[in-house]
Design a protein around this motif. Structure first.
Motif, short mmCIF file in Angstrom:
data_model
loop_
_atom_site.label_atom_id
_atom_site.label_comp_id
_atom_site.label_asym_id
_atom_site.label_seq_id
_atom_site.Cartn_x
_atom_site.Cartn_y
_atom_site.Cartn_z
N THR A 171 -0.50 4.89 -0.14
CA THR A 171 -1.88 5.30 -0.41
C THR A 171 -2.79 4.20 0.08
N LEU A 172 -4.08 4.44 0.02
CA LEU A 172 -5.08 3.47 0.46
C LEU A 172 -5.97 3.09 -0.72
N LYS A 173 -6.27 1.82 -0.82
CA LYS A 173 -7.15 1.31 -1.86
C LYS A 173 -8.45 0.84 -1.21
N PHE A 174 -9.52 1.67 -1.36
CA PHE A 174 -10.81 1.30 -0.82
C PHE A 174 -11.54 0.37 -1.79
N GLY A 194 0.53 -7.86 4.51
CA GLY A 194 0.89 -7.42 3.17
C GLY A 194 1.77 -8.42 2.47
N LEU A 195 1.93 -8.23 1.17
CA LEU A 195 2.80 -9.07 0.36
C LEU A 195 3.77 -8.16 -0.38
N THR A 196 5.07 -8.39 -0.18
CA THR A 196 6.12 -7.49 -0.69
C THR A 196 6.92 -8.17 -1.80
N THR A 252 4.55 -3.05 -1.74
CA THR A 252 3.77 -3.93 -0.87
C THR A 252 2.29 -3.76 -1.16
N TRP A 253 1.64 -4.89 -1.43
CA TRP A 253 0.20 -4.92 -1.60
C TRP A 253 -0.45 -5.33 -0.27
N ARG A 258 -7.12 -0.99 1.97
CA ARG A 258 -5.86 -1.71 2.12
C ARG A 258 -4.71 -0.81 1.69
N ASN A 259 -3.55 -1.04 2.28
CA ASN A 259 -2.37 -0.24 1.96
C ASN A 259 -1.78 -0.63 0.60
N ARG A 260 -1.23 0.38 -0.07
CA ARG A 260 -0.40 0.20 -1.26
C ARG A 260 0.83 1.06 -1.04
#
Length: 207
Positions: A37-40, A157-159, A177-178, A195-197
């Motif tokens: 998903t995407l975090k706006f 990202g950070l996994t 992954t953040w 950003r991706n989640r």
């Protein structure tokens, strides 16, 4: 004092060199599925999750006796999301549907620190738990055409993840992954970026 410091530095370098020389390195193939998903920055736009896939090669370098190692890889991963652009006048007036599926095709380079617990009286030959985490670099190789969105070209990202090694060859892992940097932004709004989640489940086979 200076001589002692130089001696200590030489000893540390020698120990590091010995550890690398004794490290066990192997390559394998890896594949999996993800839910992204995407975090706006602001909750103006409603987002739907999307399922994607990944595949590539993975390298593992483990240091004997301590259980720690490093994972590196090179893989393709498709990340997606559904943007409900048509629910808002600014985009509906431009002809966008209520559900716009966006896919981003990434060349992904992960770099993870890994711990594998192997002190289980021989049971680790059948099953060994692992944990891992670290940065992942995404290079955007392609994406869905959408004139309302500007893509970044790549993101960081950070996994963090857990898993298990089975029969010393197979590894089954789950990770989250953040996104640390933005992957896309809206053209008509100032600094409205996302950003991706991502949840990933992967299976790897090491040769």
């Amino acid at each position: 004092m200076k001589r002692k410091l130089i001696t200590l530095l030489i000893a540390v370098v020698a120990l590091c060199g010995a550890s690398v020389a004794n490290a066990q390195f192997r390559w394998g193939s890896i594949a999996g599925v993800n839910v992204n998903t995407l975090k706006f920055k602001q909750d103006i736009l409603t987002i739907g999750d999307a399922v994607g896939a990944s595949a590539g090669i993975n390298g593992e370098m483990m240091f004997p006796g301590i259980g720690f190692g490093i994972d590196i890889g090179l893989r393709y991963e498709m990340l997606g999301a559904t943007l409900n652009l048509g629910d808002y006048p600014m985009w509906e007036s431009q002809g966008y549907a209520s559900k716009e599926r966006i896919n981003v095709h990434n060349i992904q380079i992960p770099f993870n620190l890994k711990f594998k617990y192997t002190r289980m009286q021989g049971f680790e030959d059948y099953l060994a738990p692992i944990v891992f985490g670290g940065p992942v670099f995404n290079i955007q190789a392609g994406h869905t055409k959408c004139d309302a969105i500007k893509f970044s070209g790549g993101d960081l990202g950070l996994t963090a993840g857990i898993g298990a090694e089975i029969f010393k060859r197979w590894q089954l892992t789950a990770s989250y992954t953040w996104g640390m940097t933005y992957t896309m932004k809206a053209k008509v709004l100032t600094d409205y970026s996302a950003r991706n989640r991502t949840w990933d489940i992967r299976v790897a086979y090491y040769f």
